[in-house]
Design a protein around this motif. Structure first.
Motif, PDB file in Angstrom:
ATOM      1  N   VAL A 197       0.845  -1.200   0.000  1.00 12.79           N
ATOM      2  CA  VAL A 197       0.000   0.000   0.000  1.00 12.79           C
ATOM      3  C   VAL A 197       0.883   1.253   0.000  1.00 12.79           C
ATOM      4  O   VAL A 197       0.666   2.193  -0.773  1.00 12.79           O
ATOM      5  N   ALA A 198       1.920   1.218   0.862  1.00 11.77           N
ATOM      6  CA  ALA A 198       2.808   2.381   0.974  1.00 11.77           C
ATOM      7  C   ALA A 198       3.432   2.714  -0.377  1.00 11.77           C
ATOM      8  O   ALA A 198       3.528   3.875  -0.778  1.00 11.77           O
ATOM      9  N   HIS A 199       3.835   1.674  -1.094  1.00 12.18           N
ATOM     10  CA  HIS A 199       4.464   1.865  -2.387  1.00 12.18           C
ATOM     11  C   HIS A 199       3.501   2.551  -3.362  1.00 12.18           C
ATOM     12  O   HIS A 199       3.886   3.469  -4.097  1.00 12.18           O
ATOM     13  N   GLU A 200       2.262   2.122  -3.327  1.00 12.74           N
ATOM     14  CA  GLU A 200       1.249   2.701  -4.223  1.00 12.74           C
ATOM     15  C   GLU A 200       0.954   4.159  -3.866  1.00 12.74           C
ATOM     16  O   GLU A 200       0.633   4.964  -4.720  1.00 12.74           O
ATOM     17  N   ILE A 201       1.044   4.481  -2.582  1.00 15.57           N
ATOM     18  CA  ILE A 201       0.709   5.839  -2.133  1.00 15.57           C
ATOM     19  C   ILE A 201       1.814   6.826  -2.521  1.00 15.57           C
ATOM     20  O   ILE A 201       1.565   7.998  -2.757  1.00 15.57           O
ATOM     21  N   ARG A 202       3.048   6.322  -2.594  1.00 14.17           N
ATOM     22  CA  ARG A 202       4.180   7.219  -2.818  1.00 14.17           C
ATOM     23  C   ARG A 202       4.065   7.977  -4.150  1.00 14.17           C
ATOM     24  O   ARG A 202       4.353   9.168  -4.213  1.00 14.17           O
ATOM     25  N   ASN A 203       3.618   7.293  -5.193  1.00  6.08           N
ATOM     26  CA  ASN A 203       3.537   7.964  -6.510  1.00  6.08           C
ATOM     27  C   ASN A 203       2.575   9.145  -6.520  1.00  6.08           C
ATOM     28  O   ASN A 203       2.980  10.263  -6.876  1.00  6.08           O
ATOM     29  N   PRO A 204       1.299   8.958  -6.138  1.00  2.00           N
ATOM     30  CA  PRO A 204       0.410  10.134  -6.118  1.00  2.00           C
ATOM     31  C   PRO A 204       0.921  11.258  -5.229  1.00  2.00           C
ATOM     32  O   PRO A 204       0.777  12.441  -5.557  1.00  2.00           O
ATOM     33  N   LEU A 205       1.598  10.867  -4.116  1.00  4.93           N
ATOM     34  CA  LEU A 205       2.126  11.895  -3.206  1.00  4.93           C
ATOM     35  C   LEU A 205       3.159  12.769  -3.928  1.00  4.93           C
ATOM     36  O   LEU A 205       3.164  14.006  -3.789  1.00  4.93           O
ATOM     37  N   THR A 206       4.021  12.125  -4.716  1.00  8.93           N
ATOM     38  CA  THR A 206       5.077  12.862  -5.426  1.00  8.93           C
ATOM     39  C   THR A 206       4.455  13.851  -6.409  1.00  8.93           C
ATOM     40  O   THR A 206       4.900  15.005  -6.524  1.00  8.93           O
ATOM     41  N   VAL A 207       3.387  13.396  -7.097  1.00  2.65           N
ATOM     42  CA  VAL A 207       2.719  14.280  -8.061  1.00  2.65           C
ATOM     43  C   VAL A 207       2.132  15.497  -7.345  1.00  2.65           C
ATOM     44  O   VAL A 207       2.359  16.652  -7.727  1.00  2.65           O
ATOM     45  N   VAL A 208       1.396  15.226  -6.261  1.00  5.92           N
ATOM     46  CA  VAL A 208       0.759  16.322  -5.517  1.00  5.92           C
ATOM     47  C   VAL A 208       1.814  17.294  -4.991  1.00  5.92           C
ATOM     48  O   VAL A 208       1.682  18.526  -5.101  1.00  5.92           O
ATOM     49  N   LYS A 209       2.903  16.730  -4.466  1.00  7.89           N
ATOM     50  CA  LYS A 209       3.956  17.583  -3.914  1.00  7.89           C
ATOM     51  C   LYS A 209       4.577  18.463  -5.008  1.00  7.89           C
ATOM     52  O   LYS A 209       4.804  19.663  -4.802  1.00  7.89           O
ATOM     53  N   GLY A 210       4.760  17.875  -6.191  1.00  5.71           N
ATOM     54  CA  GLY A 210       5.328  18.618  -7.327  1.00  5.71           C
ATOM     55  C   GLY A 210       4.476  19.831  -7.679  1.00  5.71           C
ATOM     56  O   GLY A 210       4.998  20.960  -7.815  1.00  5.71           O
ATOM     57  N   PHE A 211       3.175  19.612  -7.757  1.00  7.86           N
ATOM     58  CA  PHE A 211       2.274  20.734  -8.084  1.00  7.86           C
ATOM     59  C   PHE A 211       2.286  21.799  -6.989  1.00  7.86           C
ATOM     60  O   PHE A 211       2.315  22.993  -7.259  1.00  7.86           O
ATOM     61  N   LEU A 212       2.294  21.342  -5.763  1.00  7.42           N
ATOM     62  CA  LEU A 212       2.301  22.301  -4.656  1.00  7.42           C
ATOM     63  C   LEU A 212       3.569  23.154  -4.688  1.00  7.42           C
ATOM     64  O   LEU A 212       3.530  24.360  -4.419  1.00  7.42           O
ATOM     65  N   GLN A 213       4.693  22.521  -5.056  1.00  5.05           N
ATOM     66  CA  GLN A 213       5.957  23.273  -5.134  1.00  5.05           C
ATOM     67  C   GLN A 213       5.884  24.324  -6.239  1.00  5.05           C
ATOM     68  O   GLN A 213       6.390  25.444  -6.075  1.00  5.05           O
ATOM     69  N   LEU A 214       5.199  23.941  -7.334  1.00  4.40           N
ATOM     70  CA  LEU A 214       5.011  24.916  -8.423  1.00  4.40           C
ATOM     71  C   LEU A 214       4.176  26.107  -7.948  1.00  4.40           C
ATOM     72  O   LEU A 214       4.518  27.269  -8.150  1.00  4.40           O
ATOM     73  N   PHE A 215       3.034  25.760  -7.278  1.00  4.33           N
ATOM     74  CA  PHE A 215       2.135  26.816  -6.773  1.00  4.33           C
ATOM     75  C   PHE A 215       2.858  27.724  -5.780  1.00  4.33           C
ATOM     76  O   PHE A 215       2.625  28.924  -5.723  1.00  4.33           O
ATOM     77  N   GLU A 216       3.742  27.114  -4.987  1.00  9.23           N
ATOM     78  CA  GLU A 216       4.451  27.856  -3.955  1.00  9.23           C
ATOM     79  C   GLU A 216       5.300  28.981  -4.584  1.00  9.23           C
ATOM     80  O   GLU A 216       5.509  30.036  -3.981  1.00  9.23           O
ATOM     81  N   GLN A 217       5.761  28.689  -5.807  1.00  5.84           N
ATOM     82  CA  GLN A 217       6.609  29.694  -6.462  1.00  5.84           C
ATOM     83  C   GLN A 217       5.816  30.635  -7.378  1.00  5.84           C
ATOM     84  O   GLN A 217       6.357  31.596  -7.918  1.00  5.84           O
ATOM     85  N   ASP A 218       4.559  30.325  -7.561  1.00  9.70           N
ATOM     86  CA  ASP A 218       3.718  31.113  -8.478  1.00  9.70           C
ATOM     87  C   ASP A 218       3.368  32.463  -7.826  1.00  9.70           C
ATOM     88  O   ASP A 218       2.778  32.505  -6.744  1.00  9.70           O
TER      89      ASP A 218
END
Ligand code: ADP
Ligand code: MG
Length: 405
Positions: A197-218
């Motif tokens: 389960v943890a392995h499956e959760i890691r991928n969506p987390l990375t995507v969400v984190k990536g977008f948030l980092q983009l927004f943080e700099q916007d």
């Protein structure tokens, strides 16, 4: 001891119980001196045979404490009744000696002690009766050597107690072993499931984190919004940390080569690494290594083990405390000790160490010790934890010494 935990083969039980019932009935019918007298004695004997038979037959369907107690009481009354009803049959005395043995079959220590006590009280009454009232009229074979018979009775009770003591000890050990196996099996399955389960959760987390980092700099977002994004990223980092730690346990073995590890070098680099972490609360880490300490392990995992343990020691320490790390040789082993003088743990807390997600820290993952136990076990080491509340904790790790040549 847990009751009802010992299961038995019901078919064999019923066969034996029916044989017992047949013997009891034959005692009632075959050559019975009271047969045909139709008096209270014969009727009482019949009633007792009936009640005891019913109780024994009911037991597998309804193995409650009350039924067990009833069986012991009815069996005691039955054997004492035989002794009193048929004084000419001297062998009934043998049964009186062995009544407590019945309760051993129920694997219940409280019931055994009760039966032993009940038997002692009843035999004292019987001997008192023979000595003062009967005076050898009906029980000459006992009265002739009252003391000798009494000593024999006591001896039989001690033998039964000895059998009970040995059986009970062995069953308790088996019980603990069985529970441990069950516990580790449960952990293994939940661990594997959770890792997937943890392995499956890691991928969506990375995507969400990536977008948030983009927004943080916007620049189109207000500072307040950006603050929220930072907070969200922080929380995602924590989640990622938990997942990585967790997955490191489930890593396939081939990634981790076993090599000769110089404990001194690793300890030096780990304490250097954690030095600044310790300084946050003004904690000093002191390292003392004596002799050549080489072990057979994987450097990365061994580092992970030490980091977890020393970090725990620092986190448990109060401001200004010293954390002492020692390593040395002891016979064929390399012994590493991490000693802190921090908050310490109760016995129950020590016992909980290694349970996934057990943590008393607000930001703890509760996975550190579980990983440590895994690593130590993997490289054939042992880990001992001594702790007392308010005084501190000593973690002792032992690995077999490995000759570097
Ligand atoms: P975490 O550090 O993330 O909480 P661990 O598995 O490393 O998880 O530790 C579990 C718990 O054990 C900690 O929360 C802490 O309460 C207790 N613990 C571990 N090491 C020590 C120590 N040296 N002194 C006191 N408590 C400790
Ligand atoms: Mg920890």
């Amino acid at each position: 001891m847990k009751k009802n935990s010992i299961t038995f083969n019901k078919k064999i039980y019923y066969i034996i119980v029916w044989i017992i019932i047949a013997i009891m009935i034959s005692g009632l019918l075959i050559d019975n001196p009271r047969f045909g007298e139709s008096g209270v004695v014969y009727i009482s004997h019949s009633i007792l045979v009936f009640i005891l038979s019913v109780c024994l037959l009911l037991y597998p369907k309804n193995g409650t404490d009350i039924l067990r107690l009833t069986i012991i009481i009815v069996a005691s009354v039955y054997f004492y009744a035989l002794f009193l009803f048929y004084p000419e049959t001297w062998s009934t005395f043998i049964f009186l000696c062995f009544i407590p043995a019945l309760s051993i079959l129920f694997f219940d220590s409280r019931l055994f002690y009760f039966s032993l006590l009940l038997n002692a009280i009843l035999i004292t009454i019987i001997f008192g009766y023979i000595m003062l009232i009967d005076r050898g009229l009906q029980y000459p074979y006992i009265e002739e050597d009252l003391i000798g018979n009494f000593i024999n009775f006591i001896a039989s009770q001690i033998i039964i107690y000895f059998i009970f003591y040995l059986t009970n000890g062995r069953i308790k050990k088996q019980q603990i072993y069985y529970e441990q196996i069950q516990h580790s099996e449960r952990l293994k399955t939940t661990g594997q499931l959770a890792a997937a389960v943890a392995h499956e959760i890691r991928n969506p987390l990375t995507v969400v984190k990536g977008f948030l980092q983009l927004f943080e700099q916007d620049s189109s977002f207000s500072d307040e919004r950006k603050g929220h994004f930072t907070l969200m990223i922080d929380e995602l980092n924590t989640a990622e940390q938990v997942i990585s730690q967790f997955l490191s346990i489930a890593k396939p073995d081939k990634e981790n080569v076993t090599e000769n590890v110089d404990v001194n070098t690793v300890l030096q680099s780990v304490t250097d690494l954690l030095h600044s972490y310790g300084l946050l609360h003004d904690n000093r880490i002191e390292l003392k290594v004596t002799g050549d300490c080489t072990i057979s392990a994987n450097t990365i995992e061994f580092k992970q083990l030490l980091i977890n343990i020393i970090k725990n020691a620092i986190e448990a320490s109060t401001i200004g405390d010293l954390v002492l790390v020692t390593a040395g040789r002891e016979k064929g082993f390399v012994v590493i000790q991490v000693i802190d003088h921090g908050r310490g743990m109760s016995e129950a807390e020590v016992a909980s160490l290694g349970t996934p997600f057990y943590s008393l820290k607000s930001k703890g993952t509760g996975l550190g010790m579980m990983i440590c136990f895994n690593i130590v076990e993997k490289f054939k080491g042992t880990i001992d934890i001594h702790s007392s509340i308010g005084h501190g904790t000593t973690v002792t790790i032992r690995f077999p010494f490995s000759n570097p040549s």
